[in-house]
Design an enzyme around this catalytic site. Structure first.
Site, PDB file in Angstrom:
ATOM      1  N   ASP A  91      33.386  61.577  61.736  1.00  0.00           N
ATOM      2  CA  ASP A  91      32.383  62.293  60.934  1.00  0.00           C
ATOM      3  C   ASP A  91      31.004  62.051  61.548  1.00  0.00           C
ATOM      4  O   ASP A  91      30.816  61.119  62.334  1.00  0.00           O
ATOM      5  CB  ASP A  91      32.418  61.835  59.477  1.00  0.00           C
ATOM      6  CG  ASP A  91      32.011  60.379  59.308  1.00  0.00           C
ATOM      7  OD1 ASP A  91      32.535  59.540  60.060  1.00  0.00           O
ATOM      8  OD2 ASP A  91      31.162  60.075  58.442  1.00  0.00           O
ATOM      9  N   GLU A 154      32.374  57.449  57.929  1.00  0.00           N
ATOM     10  CA  GLU A 154      31.515  56.310  58.247  1.00  0.00           C
ATOM     11  C   GLU A 154      30.068  56.567  57.832  1.00  0.00           C
ATOM     12  O   GLU A 154      29.371  55.662  57.394  1.00  0.00           O
ATOM     13  CB  GLU A 154      31.559  56.009  59.747  1.00  0.00           C
ATOM     14  CG  GLU A 154      30.991  54.639  60.124  1.00  0.00           C
ATOM     15  CD  GLU A 154      29.484  54.601  60.332  1.00  0.00           C
ATOM     16  OE1 GLU A 154      28.919  53.502  60.298  1.00  0.00           O
ATOM     17  OE2 GLU A 154      28.863  55.662  60.534  1.00  0.00           O
TER      18      GLU A 154
HETATM   19 ZN   LIG Z   1      28.396  55.721  64.246  1.00  0.00          ZN
END
Ligand SMILES: [Zn+2]
Length: 451
Positions: A91, A154
């Site tokens: 992501d 993340e």
């Molecule tokens: Zn990163």
């Protein structure tokens, strides 16, 4: 495999690795609420393909509690060999054109400097490319146990931390390679060994019980925003050092960050000082730094009236040095704000968060092998140790799940990559060298276990 075989293999696969990465960059995988889910799933599918092309079987891992799935793959360690966990994330941050992009962030574009531009090209789609490339060097059958986890959340509210806490046995490894970092300068290898932690609180100042005409009462009656500014101003001295008493700090022992580079990378305007009494490396990686990230209760300029404000609030964030206890550092910050308000004004300070800093355990075989592998991959250039000002709370969770594991933090996100900003980019040479470094590290760990 020896060094020349690893290098030849990495060199030969690069055109395909870069094509795969370019395809991955086209998927606008912002996992934040409110962004379309399809590109995130498309990026997940592309990462699955990258590992399959490397000859390594992966599956979709549901992290429980909703959210986007991770990519997971696992092969057991051969008798006596260690297990290496490879981490990255697919992501990305959003990429609004107003940030100053000069090319479309979702159209990977190679410019004259040889770098590929696009959101996520470095952070951290390059990590997925490096891990897939590393396994590909061994035809998908490396001589150690492997666990691959490429998550899709993340940058936003990740479900991975809770999943690791609930399934610690899945994450047991001797060595965790976190390919979500990078060298300071392209071509000069570094190993990141410490990260700062992060604490936040809000502070509210009250002076009067209702808004007042600033001409009628201004002077003897204190304004809440002015009081708040005076309070916030006590956080720093004249040279920009954060001066909350008792905070943990130390001088950075590894490589420094050159001033001209920090000026260039941060876009510091010509006459503006570089702050702090310590070295730049220390100010970035091993000293606390408070900042104000939001203000409430103050009208914007267009709405400004001649009014004394009864209440004003700020959100204060502070990076804390590696080795510090985040709860203790937050308590020091909050007590300092409570004690230093001017003029007897009412102050209320509330905790927002306290996340751990990180120190990679030293003295283990993987750290030594990683330094050797980086030196080999960068043709003899001695790697140096750096810190990171940012925080990765997951590392502490992984450490608890797998006590004794060593942590190797590296990657292709060099300082020019401008991650999270406009015109993010990655240099393919860094990806190639990191593939070589990781493959050599794995080979060295396997060889050491056999000897
Ligand atoms: Zn990163």
């Amino acid at each position: 495999m020896d060094e020349s075989q690893v290098k030849a293999s990495a060199r030969a696969m690069m055109p395909e690795i870069i094509d795969e990465l370019a395809e991955l960059v086209t998927h606008a995988s912002c996992a934040f609420p409110g962004f379309p889910p399809e590109p995130v799933h498309a990026a997940h599918a592309q990462v699955m393909r990258m590992f399959e092309n490397a000859g390594f079987a992966v599956e979709e891992l549901d992290l429980e509690g909703g959210g986007y799935p991770a990519v997971w793959g696992e092969i057991p360690a051969p008798e006596g060999a260690p297990t290496v966990l490879l981490y990255g994330h697919y992501d990305v941050q959003p990429a609004p054109m107003e940030q100053g992009w000069t090319t479309d962030p979702w159209t990977p574009t190679v410019k004259d400097d040889g770098r590929m531009y696009g959101r996520g090209a470095a952070d951290d789609k390059s990590g997925a490319a490096i891990h897939a490339g590393t396994l590909r060097v061994f035809g998908g059958k490396p001589p150690v146990g492997i666990k691959v986890i490429i998550e899709g959340e993340e940058e936003t509210l990740s479900h991975l931390e809770a999943y690791v806490e609930n399934h610690p046995e899945r994450f047991k490894a001797d060595c965790m390679i976190i390919a979500d970092m990078g060298n300071i300068e392209c071509g000069l290898p570094v190993l990141t060994t410490m990260l700062r932690g992060h604490v936040q609180c809000t502070v509210e100042v009250r002076t009067i019980d209702h808004p007042l005409h600033s001409g009628v009462f201004g002077g003897p009656v204190p304004d809440a925003f002015v009081a708040l500014m005076r309070l916030l101003n006590t956080l720093w001295d004249d040279r920009g050092n954060t001066i909350v008493p008792g905070l943990h700090k130390f001088d950075w022992p590894g490589a420094d960050y050159p001033e001209p580079l920090v000026r260039e990378m941060a876009g510091v305007l010509p006459a503006v000082h570089i702050n702090g009494d310590a070295s730049i490396g220390s100010m970035l990686w091993s000293q606390p730094n408070a900042t104000v990230i939001g203000i409430d209760g103050v009208p914007c300029i267009a709405d400004a009236g001649n009014v004394l404000l009864p209440v004003a609030r700020a959100k204060v964030a502070m990076r804390i040095a590696p080795g510090a206890d985040p709860k203790a550092e937050l308590a020091k910050l909050m007590a300092y704000l409570e004690e230093n308000a001017p003029w007897g004004v009412q102050v209320e300070v509330n905790e927002v968060k306290a996340s751990d800093a990180f120190m990679a355990p030293k003295g283990g075989p993987a750290m030594a092998a990683a330094m050797d592998a980086l030196r080999d991959a960068y043709d003899g250039i001695e790697p140096s140790e750096v810190g990171s000002g940012g925080s990765i709370p997951l590392l502490e969770t992984l450490m608890k799940a797998s006590p004794g594991a060593e942590f190797i933090l590296l990657g292709a996100e060099d300082a020019k990559a401008n991650i999270h900003g406009a015109n993010e980019s990655v240099h393919p040479d860094e990806i190639e060298r990191m593939i070589v470094a990781q493959a050599l590290l794995i080979q060295k760990l396997a060889d050491a276990a056999r000897d």
